[in-house]
Design a protein around this motif. Structure first.
Motif, PDB file in Angstrom:
ATOM      1  N   ALA A  56       3.807  -0.001   3.336  1.00 26.76           N
ATOM      2  CA  ALA A  56       2.955   0.941   4.060  1.00 26.76           C
ATOM      3  C   ALA A  56       3.851   1.819   4.903  1.00 26.76           C
ATOM      4  O   ALA A  56       4.867   1.366   5.445  1.00 26.76           O
ATOM      5  CB  ALA A  56       1.944   0.215   4.933  1.00 26.76           C
ATOM      6  N   GLY A  57       3.489   3.087   4.997  1.00 32.72           N
ATOM      7  CA  GLY A  57       4.300   4.017   5.760  1.00 32.72           C
ATOM      8  C   GLY A  57       3.771   5.426   5.626  1.00 32.72           C
ATOM      9  O   GLY A  57       2.590   5.640   5.331  1.00 32.72           O
ATOM     10  N   ARG A  73       0.896  11.810   5.482  1.00 39.71           N
ATOM     11  CA  ARG A  73      -0.233  10.869   5.524  1.00 39.71           C
ATOM     12  C   ARG A  73       0.289   9.442   5.527  1.00 39.71           C
ATOM     13  O   ARG A  73       1.250   9.100   4.837  1.00 39.71           O
ATOM     14  CB  ARG A  73      -1.162  11.079   4.328  1.00 39.71           C
ATOM     15  CG  ARG A  73      -1.847  12.427   4.327  1.00 39.71           C
ATOM     16  CD  ARG A  73      -2.862  12.558   3.197  1.00 39.71           C
ATOM     17  NE  ARG A  73      -4.057  11.753   3.430  1.00 39.71           N
ATOM     18  CZ  ARG A  73      -5.114  11.743   2.613  1.00 39.71           C
ATOM     19  NH1 ARG A  73      -5.112  12.494   1.513  1.00 39.71           N
ATOM     20  NH2 ARG A  73      -6.168  11.006   2.876  1.00 39.71           N
ATOM     21  N   ARG A  74      -0.361   8.590   6.316  1.00 42.87           N
ATOM     22  CA  ARG A  74      -0.052   7.158   6.305  1.00 42.87           C
ATOM     23  C   ARG A  74      -0.767   6.514   5.136  1.00 42.87           C
ATOM     24  O   ARG A  74      -1.977   6.708   4.945  1.00 42.87           O
ATOM     25  CB  ARG A  74      -0.496   6.487   7.603  1.00 42.87           C
ATOM     26  CG  ARG A  74       0.290   6.910   8.822  1.00 42.87           C
ATOM     27  CD  ARG A  74      -0.224   6.204  10.065  1.00 42.87           C
ATOM     28  NE  ARG A  74       0.034   4.771  10.071  1.00 42.87           N
ATOM     29  CZ  ARG A  74      -0.893   3.826   9.950  1.00 42.87           C
ATOM     30  NH1 ARG A  74      -2.175   4.138   9.822  1.00 42.87           N
ATOM     31  NH2 ARG A  74      -0.561   2.537   9.973  1.00 42.87           N
ATOM     32  N   PRO A  98      -4.734   5.804   0.955  1.00 41.53           N
ATOM     33  CA  PRO A  98      -4.646   6.203   2.367  1.00 41.53           C
ATOM     34  C   PRO A  98      -5.079   5.078   3.295  1.00 41.53           C
ATOM     35  O   PRO A  98      -5.930   4.252   2.943  1.00 41.53           O
ATOM     36  CB  PRO A  98      -5.617   7.393   2.452  1.00 41.53           C
ATOM     37  CG  PRO A  98      -5.763   7.875   1.052  1.00 41.53           C
ATOM     38  CD  PRO A  98      -5.639   6.664   0.174  1.00 41.53           C
ATOM     39  N   LEU A  99      -4.498   5.045   4.478  1.00 45.21           N
ATOM     40  CA  LEU A  99      -4.827   4.022   5.465  1.00 45.21           C
ATOM     41  C   LEU A  99      -5.795   4.557   6.507  1.00 45.21           C
ATOM     42  O   LEU A  99      -5.653   5.696   6.965  1.00 45.21           O
ATOM     43  CB  LEU A  99      -3.558   3.543   6.184  1.00 45.21           C
ATOM     44  CG  LEU A  99      -2.515   2.800   5.364  1.00 45.21           C
ATOM     45  CD1 LEU A  99      -1.391   2.315   6.272  1.00 45.21           C
ATOM     46  CD2 LEU A  99      -3.139   1.628   4.632  1.00 45.21           C
ATOM     47  N   PRO A 100      -6.777   3.747   6.910  1.00 47.91           N
ATOM     48  CA  PRO A 100      -7.600   4.131   8.059  1.00 47.91           C
ATOM     49  C   PRO A 100      -6.735   4.284   9.305  1.00 47.91           C
ATOM     50  O   PRO A 100      -5.709   3.610   9.453  1.00 47.91           O
ATOM     51  CB  PRO A 100      -8.572   2.954   8.215  1.00 47.91           C
ATOM     52  CG  PRO A 100      -8.514   2.200   6.932  1.00 47.91           C
ATOM     53  CD  PRO A 100      -7.147   2.425   6.367  1.00 47.91           C
ATOM     54  N   ALA A 105       0.138  -0.918   9.795  1.00 50.33           N
ATOM     55  CA  ALA A 105       0.870  -1.010   8.538  1.00 50.33           C
ATOM     56  C   ALA A 105       1.116  -2.465   8.144  1.00 50.33           C
ATOM     57  O   ALA A 105       1.052  -2.827   6.958  1.00 50.33           O
ATOM     58  CB  ALA A 105       2.196  -0.257   8.662  1.00 50.33           C
ATOM     59  N   VAL A 106       1.397  -3.315   9.132  1.00 50.83           N
ATOM     60  CA  VAL A 106       1.622  -4.738   8.859  1.00 50.83           C
ATOM     61  C   VAL A 106       0.385  -5.358   8.223  1.00 50.83           C
ATOM     62  O   VAL A 106       0.478  -6.156   7.276  1.00 50.83           O
ATOM     63  CB  VAL A 106       2.007  -5.470  10.159  1.00 50.83           C
ATOM     64  CG1 VAL A 106       1.934  -6.977   9.982  1.00 50.83           C
ATOM     65  CG2 VAL A 106       3.412  -5.065  10.594  1.00 50.83           C
TER      66      VAL A 106
END
Length: 310
Positions: A56-57, A73-74, A98-100, A105-106
């Protein structure tokens, strides 16, 4: 395993470059490291191999054919069966979710592969509300997700196998109702008479004994081989129970359309951000401690997911 300096990669058509914030350490990474992937996939070269499959990043570069709106974008990403243990990684855009905003990220790399496997394995088993479910090898990230998903979906019994009563107590926090040892003997509560569904992450020589725990029309779905393949003659146990109509299936996320996996993963990320799905992190270690992460997995000391941070 050692740290080396390599150039920052450049994306090809359809790819993105991600500056990693968190890197998931999975059981399959250890299997690949040992060179014993076997039935789970092709053999991997050991010399020069960069382990890791999920990160994740933040996207820092896009290749031809990828919309520029992806920049900055993450995201969570699957890198393939290798390449993830790095500060910058390359992924195909179709393997990016995509991440909320509120999801760390962990947590993303704790759930990103494991939770979809658990979801679709239960679907592969045709699990329905009110059935009894056993999760064999429940202390890892796939197992914990399977326990929680089955419990929330209305399983009548959610039993687990694990190495100790203490781990069983922790698994009960996520919905387990019965705790068995690795041989299938009860550690807490009465021993269930049988199971409609077994989600098996372990495999190995003890698998045939668990086939005998299936009720008529029971289904075992094998999603991992942590203990190696089952005995070559395990099918004889199935034949001996022919009149009970029990079945065994293998399951790989590779057989599910990518769009379906991405949709479920996005829903699970949203659930985790709301607090409705648990990301259980055993330890967060620096990237240079990757070898220590693998030692912990080999020792069987991990509950949940080990995560590396660059």
């Amino acid at each position: 395993m050692k740290i080396v300096e390599v150039p920052v990669p450049s994306p090809r058509a359809g790819e993105v470059v991600i500056q990693t914030e968190a890197i998931g350490v999975g059981g399959v990474d250890a299997v690949i490291r040992r060179g014993t992937l076997g039935a789970l996939g092709p053999s991997m070269p050991q010399d020069g191999l960069v382990p890791g499959s999920e990160v994740a990043g933040t996207i820092t570069a896009v290749g031809e054919g990828v919309e520029a709106s992806w920049l900055d974008r993450r995201v969570w990403a699957f890198t393939g069966v290798s390449g993830g243990y790095a500060e910058h990684v390359v992924a195909r855009i179709e393997n990016v979710t995509p991440l909320p905003t509120d999801l760390a990220a962990v947590d993303a790399v704790t759930l990103g592969s494991a939770a979809p496997v658990a979801h679709f394995a239960l679907r592969q088993a045709y699990f329905t509300r009110g059935e009894a479910v056993l999760v064999r090898g429940a202390a890892g990230s796939i197992g914990i997700a399977a326990v929680e998903i089955a419990a929330r979906a209305g399983a009548r019994v959610v039993a687990v196998t694990t190495s100790s009563a203490e781990r069983g107590e922790r698994l009960m926090e996520y919905g387990a109702t019965h705790v068995l040892d690795r041989a299938g003997n009860s550690l807490r509560g009465h021993e269930p008479a049988g199971f409609d569904v077994i989600v098996d992450i372990v495999g190995g020589p003890a698998l045939p004994a668990f086939l005998t725990r299936l009720v008529p029309n029971g289904r075992l779905v094998l999603v991992g081989l942590v203990a190696g393949p089952p005995p070559a003659d395990f099918g004889s146990v199935l034949l001996s129970r022919f009149q009970r109509s029990v079945s065994v299936a293998t399951f790989s996320l590779d057989t599910v359309p990518r769009a379906d996996v991405a949709r479920v993963r996005a829903d699970q990320f949203d659930a985790a951000a709301r607090g409705d799905l648990s990301a259980v992190v055993h330890a967060v270690l620096p990237l240079e401690a990757a070898a220590d992460a693998h030692r912990r997995m080999d020792a069987g000391d991990v509950f949940g997911r080990v995560v590396l941070t660059p």
